[in-house]
Design a protein around this motif. Structure first.
Motif, PDB file in Angstrom:
ATOM      1  N   TYR A  12      25.913  14.197 -25.468  1.00 25.96           N
ATOM      2  CA  TYR A  12      26.482  15.196 -24.568  1.00 25.96           C
ATOM      3  C   TYR A  12      27.159  14.541 -23.384  1.00 25.96           C
ATOM      4  O   TYR A  12      28.302  14.841 -23.045  1.00 25.96           O
ATOM      5  CB  TYR A  12      25.384  16.138 -24.069  1.00 25.96           C
ATOM      6  N   SER A  13      26.439  13.625 -22.776  1.00 29.08           N
ATOM      7  CA  SER A  13      26.941  13.006 -21.559  1.00 29.08           C
ATOM      8  C   SER A  13      28.211  12.201 -21.822  1.00 29.08           C
ATOM      9  O   SER A  13      29.171  12.236 -21.055  1.00 29.08           O
ATOM     10  CB  SER A  13      25.855  12.115 -20.975  1.00 29.08           C
ATOM     11  N   PHE A  14      28.221  11.499 -22.955  1.00 22.67           N
ATOM     12  CA  PHE A  14      29.390  10.689 -23.290  1.00 22.67           C
ATOM     13  C   PHE A  14      30.602  11.578 -23.546  1.00 22.67           C
ATOM     14  O   PHE A  14      31.703  11.332 -23.058  1.00 22.67           O
ATOM     15  CB  PHE A  14      29.104   9.824 -24.519  1.00 22.67           C
ATOM     16  N   ILE A  15      30.382  12.637 -24.331  1.00 33.12           N
ATOM     17  CA  ILE A  15      31.509  13.509 -24.680  1.00 33.12           C
ATOM     18  C   ILE A  15      32.035  14.257 -23.467  1.00 33.12           C
ATOM     19  O   ILE A  15      33.235  14.409 -23.291  1.00 33.12           O
ATOM     20  CB  ILE A  15      31.105  14.510 -25.789  1.00 33.12           C
ATOM     21  N   THR A  16      31.142  14.756 -22.632  1.00 36.61           N
ATOM     22  CA  THR A  16      31.616  15.620 -21.562  1.00 36.61           C
ATOM     23  C   THR A  16      32.054  14.841 -20.328  1.00 36.61           C
ATOM     24  O   THR A  16      32.551  15.434 -19.379  1.00 36.61           O
ATOM     25  CB  THR A  16      30.533  16.634 -21.160  1.00 36.61           C
ATOM     26  N   GLY A  17      31.872  13.534 -20.329  1.00 33.61           N
ATOM     27  CA  GLY A  17      32.404  12.740 -19.226  1.00 33.61           C
ATOM     28  C   GLY A  17      31.831  13.100 -17.871  1.00 33.61           C
ATOM     29  O   GLY A  17      32.566  13.281 -16.903  1.00 33.61           O
ATOM     30  N   LYS A  18      30.508  13.201 -17.808  1.00 34.09           N
ATOM     31  CA  LYS A  18      29.888  13.542 -16.531  1.00 34.09           C
ATOM     32  C   LYS A  18      30.235  12.520 -15.453  1.00 34.09           C
ATOM     33  O   LYS A  18      30.416  12.881 -14.299  1.00 34.09           O
ATOM     34  CB  LYS A  18      28.363  13.625 -16.683  1.00 34.09           C
ATOM     35  N   ALA A  19      30.344  11.253 -15.843  1.00 36.20           N
ATOM     36  CA  ALA A  19      30.660  10.226 -14.846  1.00 36.20           C
ATOM     37  C   ALA A  19      32.053  10.442 -14.273  1.00 36.20           C
ATOM     38  O   ALA A  19      32.244  10.368 -13.052  1.00 36.20           O
ATOM     39  CB  ALA A  19      30.548   8.827 -15.463  1.00 36.20           C
ATOM     40  N   SER A  20      33.022  10.746 -15.122  1.00 31.53           N
ATOM     41  CA  SER A  20      34.372  10.899 -14.553  1.00 31.53           C
ATOM     42  C   SER A  20      34.486  12.201 -13.771  1.00 31.53           C
ATOM     43  O   SER A  20      35.214  12.259 -12.778  1.00 31.53           O
ATOM     44  CB  SER A  20      35.459  10.768 -15.613  1.00 31.53           C
ATOM     45  N   THR A  21      33.745  13.232 -14.179  1.00 29.18           N
ATOM     46  CA  THR A  21      33.683  14.441 -13.354  1.00 29.18           C
ATOM     47  C   THR A  21      33.121  14.108 -11.976  1.00 29.18           C
ATOM     48  O   THR A  21      33.655  14.555 -10.952  1.00 29.18           O
ATOM     49  CB  THR A  21      32.774  15.494 -14.018  1.00 29.18           C
ATOM     50  N   ALA A  22      32.060  13.310 -11.959  1.00 30.94           N
ATOM     51  CA  ALA A  22      31.445  12.947 -10.685  1.00 30.94           C
ATOM     52  C   ALA A  22      32.414  12.159  -9.810  1.00 30.94           C
ATOM     53  O   ALA A  22      32.498  12.389  -8.600  1.00 30.94           O
ATOM     54  CB  ALA A  22      30.164  12.151 -10.933  1.00 30.94           C
ATOM     55  N   ILE A  23      33.173  11.240 -10.423  1.00 34.09           N
ATOM     56  CA  ILE A  23      34.157  10.479  -9.641  1.00 34.09           C
ATOM     57  C   ILE A  23      35.224  11.411  -9.067  1.00 34.09           C
ATOM     58  O   ILE A  23      35.571  11.331  -7.895  1.00 34.09           O
ATOM     59  CB  ILE A  23      34.830   9.374 -10.495  1.00 34.09           C
ATOM     60  N   ALA A  24      35.712  12.326  -9.900  1.00 33.04           N
ATOM     61  CA  ALA A  24      36.766  13.234  -9.442  1.00 33.04           C
ATOM     62  C   ALA A  24      36.276  14.089  -8.271  1.00 33.04           C
ATOM     63  O   ALA A  24      36.983  14.257  -7.277  1.00 33.04           O
ATOM     64  CB  ALA A  24      37.244  14.117 -10.593  1.00 33.04           C
ATOM     65  N   ARG A  25      35.043  14.600  -8.394  1.00 34.79           N
ATOM     66  CA  ARG A  25      34.521  15.429  -7.308  1.00 34.79           C
ATOM     67  C   ARG A  25      34.373  14.637  -6.028  1.00 34.79           C
ATOM     68  O   ARG A  25      34.698  15.112  -4.944  1.00 34.79           O
ATOM     69  CB  ARG A  25      33.162  16.012  -7.695  1.00 34.79           C
ATOM     70  N   ARG A  26      33.865  13.411  -6.158  1.00 36.62           N
ATOM     71  CA  ARG A  26      33.686  12.596  -4.957  1.00 36.62           C
ATOM     72  C   ARG A  26      35.028  12.248  -4.328  1.00 36.62           C
ATOM     73  O   ARG A  26      35.185  12.268  -3.100  1.00 36.62           O
ATOM     74  CB  ARG A  26      32.906  11.327  -5.305  1.00 36.62           C
ATOM     75  N   LEU A  27      36.007  11.957  -5.175  1.00 34.84           N
ATOM     76  CA  LEU A  27      37.336  11.625  -4.649  1.00 34.84           C
ATOM     77  C   LEU A  27      37.920  12.825  -3.899  1.00 34.84           C
ATOM     78  O   LEU A  27      38.465  12.693  -2.805  1.00 34.84           O
ATOM     79  CB  LEU A  27      38.263  11.195  -5.788  1.00 34.84           C
ATOM     80  N   GLN A  28      37.760  14.011  -4.492  1.00 35.67           N
ATOM     81  CA  GLN A  28      38.261  15.220  -3.832  1.00 35.67           C
ATOM     82  C   GLN A  28      37.576  15.414  -2.480  1.00 35.67           C
ATOM     83  O   GLN A  28      38.233  15.729  -1.484  1.00 35.67           O
ATOM     84  CB  GLN A  28      38.017  16.434  -4.734  1.00 35.67           C
ATOM     85  N   LYS A  29      36.264  15.205  -2.471  1.00 39.09           N
ATOM     86  CA  LYS A  29      35.495  15.340  -1.224  1.00 39.09           C
ATOM     87  C   LYS A  29      35.978  14.324  -0.189  1.00 39.09           C
ATOM     88  O   LYS A  29      36.174  14.663   0.981  1.00 39.09           O
ATOM     89  CB  LYS A  29      34.011  15.121  -1.554  1.00 39.09           C
TER      90      LYS A  29
END
Lengths: 146, 146
Positions: A12-29
């Motif tokens: 699940y984690s690999f497919i859904t890219g939780k890490a890149s979601t987390a990076i995107a959110r942090r970058l936006q913040k």
DNA sequence: ATCATATAGTTGTTTATGCAACTATACAAA
DNA sequence: TTTGTATAGTTGCATAAACAACTATATGAT
């Protein structure tokens, strides 16, 4: 053939890219905290224009890995924000060339500083060797599927 | 402190998650070809319900790394498609428990087969050792930022 | 020159995200 | 009991993605 190397949850984690979601959110913040009023998606377009100004929408599609309607609308919004402008190509009248405005150019140093800082936050504690391998794997995945 | 290990272009690719975008698109395509009529985001909710049925929306938020409005609307759409149903919790009347319908349960085997196959396509040619390290790095990034 | 086809970009529709504001219920302290 | 606060979930709004259908221009074959 690769089998069963993904336990439940890891798949699940690999497919859904939780890490890149987390990076995107942090970058936006981090953009917001730095007073930079753009979305990550808009940043992804600006990033490529800072490398080479005056690219066509088609070139931006390939560079950002987005489809044509997505780029049309990102450029729409960047134009509304006065960060880029469309200029009809003289060679090919089907084509728009996208140029940074002065304001769009001015955004580069601060924004790239925040992006680099965000990546350092993300990679805290990860060794250079691990990062190299992770990059290779992500590149191979991308090449396998693109 | 980590410095300059990302050359231009690589920073972009790492931040924007081109690999996970590619996986998501391929998974969506494979679902469609298999006649499975759900989005990846809906799959991500079903995936956790298949592991444990009757979770609250709040639990699904944490499991899927999504915020509450996102889960509200994903559950709305899954309900429209008759794959899940909301049941008010008896212990806590603020809380909805989300249960799979028969149809939602029936979807599991075929869908998980496609997800596993998609991951194998993505990881073609990548060694188990590389995959282990990539997983570690992605987990560390997630832990650093979540 | 004409016609078929390919390419560049736009528009409409559905689904999803992120954020803020909101309602309702639970709970804990006075 | 009342009151303040935390938690669970919903709604409104702006932005974006995926897909299909569309317009306009370019190009290559005849």
């Amino acid at each position: 053939m690769i089998n069963n190397q993904f336990k439940k949850g890891e798949l699940y984690s690999f497919i859904t890219g939780k890490a890149s979601t987390a990076i995107a959110r942090r970058l936006q913040k981090n953009f917001k905290e730095a007073g930079i009023e753009i979305t990550i998606e808009q940043w992804s377009v600006l990033y490529h224009l800072w490398k080479e100004d005056g690219q066509s929408q088609q070139q931006l599609c390939e560079a950002t890995f987005r489809d044509k309607p997505s780029i049309t609308r990102l450029v729409d919004n960047l134009e509304k924000s006065k960060l880029v402008k469309r200029v009809a190509s003289k060679n090919d009248r089907r084509s728009n060339l996208i140029f940074l405005t002065k304001e769009g150019k001015n955004l580069e140093p601060k924004t790239m500083e925040v992006a680099n800082r965000t990546l350092n936050e993300a990679l805290e504690g990860v060794t250079n060797g691990q990062i190299e391998i992770a990059k290779e794997v992500l590149q191979m995945v991308y090449d396998n599927l693109k």
